[in-house]
Design a protein around this motif. Structure first.
Motif, PDB file in Angstrom:
ATOM      1  N   SER A 140      70.879 -11.642  88.939  1.00 32.52           N
ATOM      2  CA  SER A 140      70.951 -10.477  88.046  1.00 32.52           C
ATOM      3  C   SER A 140      70.525  -9.186  88.738  1.00 32.52           C
ATOM      4  N   VAL A 141      70.125  -9.270  90.006  1.00 31.98           N
ATOM      5  CA  VAL A 141      69.670  -8.089  90.748  1.00 31.98           C
ATOM      6  C   VAL A 141      70.858  -7.465  91.486  1.00 31.98           C
ATOM      7  N   ARG A 142      71.102  -6.179  91.180  1.00 34.48           N
ATOM      8  CA  ARG A 142      72.159  -5.424  91.857  1.00 34.48           C
ATOM      9  C   ARG A 142      71.510  -4.328  92.706  1.00 34.48           C
ATOM     10  N   GLU A 143      71.967  -4.231  93.937  1.00 34.47           N
ATOM     11  CA  GLU A 143      71.415  -3.257  94.861  1.00 34.47           C
ATOM     12  C   GLU A 143      72.548  -2.433  95.468  1.00 34.47           C
ATOM     13  N   ARG A 144      72.353  -1.109  95.486  1.00 38.43           N
ATOM     14  CA  ARG A 144      73.345  -0.201  96.053  1.00 38.43           C
ATOM     15  C   ARG A 144      72.640   0.831  96.925  1.00 38.43           C
ATOM     16  N   SER A 145      73.302   1.188  98.002  1.00 37.11           N
ATOM     17  CA  SER A 145      72.798   2.238  98.878  1.00 37.11           C
ATOM     18  C   SER A 145      73.985   3.086  99.307  1.00 37.11           C
ATOM     19  N   TRP A 146      73.883   4.396  99.099  1.00 34.83           N
ATOM     20  CA  TRP A 146      74.926   5.342  99.477  1.00 34.83           C
ATOM     21  C   TRP A 146      74.335   6.322 100.478  1.00 34.83           C
ATOM     22  N   GLY A 147      75.125   6.735 101.442  1.00 31.73           N
ATOM     23  CA  GLY A 147      74.693   7.756 102.386  1.00 31.73           C
ATOM     24  C   GLY A 147      75.739   8.845 102.495  1.00 31.73           C
ATOM     25  N   PHE A 148      75.296  10.090 102.579  1.00 34.17           N
ATOM     26  CA  PHE A 148      76.180  11.242 102.755  1.00 34.17           C
ATOM     27  C   PHE A 148      75.631  12.045 103.920  1.00 34.17           C
TER      28      PHE A 148
ATOM     29  N   GLU B 281      68.396  -2.682  90.619  1.00 33.38           N
ATOM     30  CA  GLU B 281      68.132  -2.912  89.196  1.00 33.38           C
ATOM     31  C   GLU B 281      68.323  -4.381  88.865  1.00 33.38           C
ATOM     32  N   ASP B 282      67.568  -4.828  87.854  1.00 29.94           N
ATOM     33  CA  ASP B 282      67.647  -6.224  87.446  1.00 29.94           C
ATOM     34  C   ASP B 282      68.048  -6.386  85.981  1.00 29.94           C
ATOM     35  N   GLY B 283      68.564  -5.333  85.358  1.00 26.33           N
ATOM     36  CA  GLY B 283      68.931  -5.384  83.951  1.00 26.33           C
ATOM     37  C   GLY B 283      67.844  -4.826  83.053  1.00 26.33           C
ATOM     38  N   THR B 284      66.608  -4.789  83.543  1.00 30.51           N
ATOM     39  CA  THR B 284      65.483  -4.243  82.787  1.00 30.51           C
ATOM     40  C   THR B 284      64.896  -3.024  83.482  1.00 30.51           C
TER      41      THR B 284
END
Length: 191
Positions: free
Chosen positions: A83-91, A120-123
């Motif tokens: 349930s854990v979503r991880e995102r990383s963006w670079g500009f 995030e994990d939903g909570t």
């Protein structure tokens, strides 16, 4: 932060649009690629090694001489673990330097920009947006007789740790956070 990065990117696009419209391949270039991306988050409450995820990049720019290309680059790294979503963006603003201007195959890449991180994990949600630097290395292999398209294997190290502290559910919680990303991939560039 994001607004400033986007404005710089649009300004670069506007400056390069006339060269693109004229079809001058020696001035205008585009690149995109995919590969694995490893991320380390360093802070007192973080689990440091976030492991490998899918990463990619898109870059656009122009020539600044026989040995140098300059441009703007957007990168992304994505990972899901239950349930854990991880995102990383670079500009980032980037420069590619070619030691041998006649062959233009091997290059060094330097850049500076902002790294946006979210897990995030939903909570609960943790976010950060520190500024940082990147250094990379790669080579180009012309595809076809004209060589306008090139296969580009590369590796890039990004370290972001200035400003942009960690936020927990939108509230500032720590000022001390560092993001270290290693991306290895294969892309295509058009000149």
């Amino acid at each position: 932060m994001i607004r400033s990065s986007l404005l710089c990117g649009f300004a670069l696009l506007a400056a390069l649009a006339p060269a693109a419209a004229q079809g001058r391949s020696d001035t205008f270039w585009l690149g995109a690629g995919v590969g694995p991306g490893w991320l380390r988050v360093s802070c007192p409450i973080c689990r440091s090694n976030r492991g490998t995820g899918v990463s990619g990049y898109f870059a656009i720019g122009g020539s600044a001489g026989r040995r140098t290309l300059i441009g703007a680059e957007a990168t992304g790294r994505f990972k899901r673990d239950g349930s854990v979503r991880e995102r990383s963006w670079g500009f980032s603003a980037v420069a590619y330097w070619y030691p041998n201007p006649r062959r233009k195959q091997f290059f060094w890449k330097l850049g500076a920009g902002v790294q946006l991180y979210r897990i995030e994990d939903g909570t609960d949600v943790l976010t950060a947006s520190p500024l940082g630097l990147q250094v990379g290395v790669g080579t180009e292999f012309p595809l076809g007789r004209r060589g306008r398209f090139r296969l580009v294997p590369s590796a890039t190290l990004s370290v972001a740790s200035w400003g942009g502290g960690l936020k927990f559910n939108g509230a500032s919680s720590l000022d001390d956070v560092a993001l270290t990303t290693v991306q290895i991939g294969v892309g295509v560039m058009r000149r």
